[in-house]
Design a protein around this motif. Structure first.
Motif, PDB file in Angstrom:
ATOM      1  N   UNK A  88      -1.731  -0.967  -2.052  1.00 59.01           N
ATOM      2  CA  UNK A  88      -1.289   0.020  -3.087  1.00 59.01           C
ATOM      3  C   UNK A  88      -2.401   0.241  -4.020  1.00 59.01           C
ATOM      4  N   UNK A  89      -3.295  -0.749  -4.302  1.00 56.99           N
ATOM      5  CA  UNK A  89      -4.262  -0.537  -5.058  1.00 56.99           C
ATOM      6  C   UNK A  89      -5.550   0.477  -4.630  1.00 56.99           C
ATOM      7  N   UNK A 127      -3.701   0.940  -9.715  1.00 55.92           N
ATOM      8  CA  UNK A 127      -3.118  -0.399 -10.026  1.00 55.92           C
ATOM      9  C   UNK A 127      -4.127  -1.650  -9.901  1.00 55.92           C
ATOM     10  N   UNK A 128      -3.920  -2.602 -10.772  1.00 53.99           N
ATOM     11  CA  UNK A 128      -4.761  -3.780 -10.533  1.00 53.99           C
ATOM     12  C   UNK A 128      -3.832  -4.795  -9.621  1.00 53.99           C
ATOM     13  N   UNK A 129      -4.042  -5.135  -8.438  1.00 58.94           N
ATOM     14  CA  UNK A 129      -3.069  -6.130  -7.845  1.00 58.94           C
ATOM     15  C   UNK A 129      -2.776  -7.319  -8.574  1.00 58.94           C
ATOM     16  N   UNK A 130      -3.740  -8.091  -9.207  1.00 56.79           N
ATOM     17  CA  UNK A 130      -3.643  -9.273  -9.862  1.00 56.79           C
ATOM     18  C   UNK A 130      -2.751  -9.054 -10.962  1.00 56.79           C
ATOM     19  N   UNK A 131      -2.811  -7.868 -11.679  1.00 54.98           N
ATOM     20  CA  UNK A 131      -1.916  -7.890 -12.759  1.00 54.98           C
ATOM     21  C   UNK A 131      -0.606  -7.565 -12.567  1.00 54.98           C
ATOM     22  N   UNK A 132      -0.460  -6.666 -11.521  1.00 52.29           N
ATOM     23  CA  UNK A 132       0.965  -6.999 -10.846  1.00 52.29           C
ATOM     24  C   UNK A 132       1.712  -8.023 -10.531  1.00 52.29           C
TER      25      UNK A 132
END
Ligand SMILES: [Mg+2]
Length: 337
Positions: free
Chosen positions: A258-259, A264-269
């Protein structure tokens, strides 16, 4: 109230048929003033969860069947997070005037589908008018006396572990909320379907919760509002702090994809996105390996060690070089702005 040709009693009868069937422990199911249930020899677990249109879901981004399914699954997840197994449920549904009976029938079909998935029975329901859709499901479960795991038992030195991978449900929500043409090219892909399914059809980790309890989990919670927020709840309940190794946090692979198509920041999600309904637990260091092996063998579920419980309070993030910085417990807050 539900259209000219369909009275409330007609609808109630149809919904009753959707829920009907023989279930262990149910002497009398939906249709009377109340259900009659056989008692369990274990401790009862009791939980309720309310989904409000405009707050917890939008009718434009969910089907009624998925909504019904999810309303049961999120309750089952809370039972799982105590180390218990679900048994019975009841449902209260508020509907705006002039509602389509077909929408309600679909919703009840989703409730039934999830109840079957988790081997529980929905034994009653109630309908009323409301300004927007309000769906409240109550679930009972059972847990052996002395076998329940609360949020408050984490002790300094315990490891912090989490089942599965994180961020997929929040990623799915981002996809569903994005303008259709901006994500049209991604929507057919397997990873996009996986994200949407994670959002609309969450999996409650019932067997995993029982196994973690048996393996000596000292505290447990399901990740409903985001990893950092739910870990902070464990810390607050136990009067302890926590250090999370950012490199160890299991980010769902589909979120990495998705990133590549959205900012979007994968780690933040993974840290802050809610609704993954994975289990977050603490346990003594020497219990982790056995628990991970058990979960892998019995359920094919990964268990990841993401950090340690410390004395003090609050969360810190540990970077790859060992540097530490405060980690804010961000995530979904129903009363937040
Ligand atoms: Mg919970």
């Amino acid at each position: 109230m539900y259209g000219m040709s369909f009275t409330e009693d007609d609808l109630a009868e149809t919904l009753r048929k959707i829920l009907a069937g023989d279930h262990p422990g149910v002497r009398l199911g939906p249709g009377d003033d109340a259900a009659l249930l056989e008692p369990s020899r274990h401790l009862n677990v009791l939980t309720v969860d309310m989904l409000v249109e405009g707050v917890d879901f939008e009718r434009g981004t969910t089907t009624p069947r998925d909504l019904g399914y999810k309303a049961v699954a999120v309750n089952v997840s809370d039972v799982a997070a105590m180390g218990g197994s679900p048994r019975f449920g009841v449902v209260a549904l508020g509907l705006p005037a002039g509602f389509e009976p077909g929408w309600v029938i679909e919703l009840y079909s989703g409730l039934r589908e999830a109840a079957d998935e988790y081997a529980m029975a929905i034994v009653g329901g109630d309908l009323s008018l409301a300004d927007q859709v309000v769906l409240s499901v109550t679930v009972t479960g059972e847990v052996p006396d002395g076998g329940a795991v609360t949020r408050s038992g984490a002790r300094p030195g315990d490891r912090i572990v989490v089942t599965g991978a994180l961020g997929a449900a929040a990623g799915g929500l981002r996809l569903l909320q994005a303008p259709a043409q901006s994500v049209a090219h991604a929507m057919g892909s397997a990873w996009a379907r996986e994200l949407v399914a994670a959002q609309s059809r969450p999996t409650a980790r019932v067997g995993e919760g029982r196994t973690l309890a048996r393996c000596g989990a000292t505290a447990m919670i399901d990740v409903s509002d985001g990893l950092t927020r739910d870990l902070w709840r464990i810390c607050r309940a136990g009067g302890v702090g926590a250090a999370v190794s950012l490199d160890a946090v299991p980010v769902a692979e589909a979120v990495e994809r998705l990133g590549e198509v959205m900012p979007v920041e994968p780690l933040v999600l993974a840290l802050e996105g809610g609704e993954d309904f994975e289990l977050l637990a603490t346990m003594a260091p020497d219990a982790v390996e056995g628990a991970a092996k058990d979960l892998q063998e019995r359920f094919g579920t990964r268990l990841t060690d993401i950090g340690e419980i410390r004395e003090g309070h609050g969360l810190v993030a540990v970077g790859s070089a060992g540097s530490e910085r405060p980690l804010e417990p961000r995530g979904w807050d129903h009363f937040g702005s």
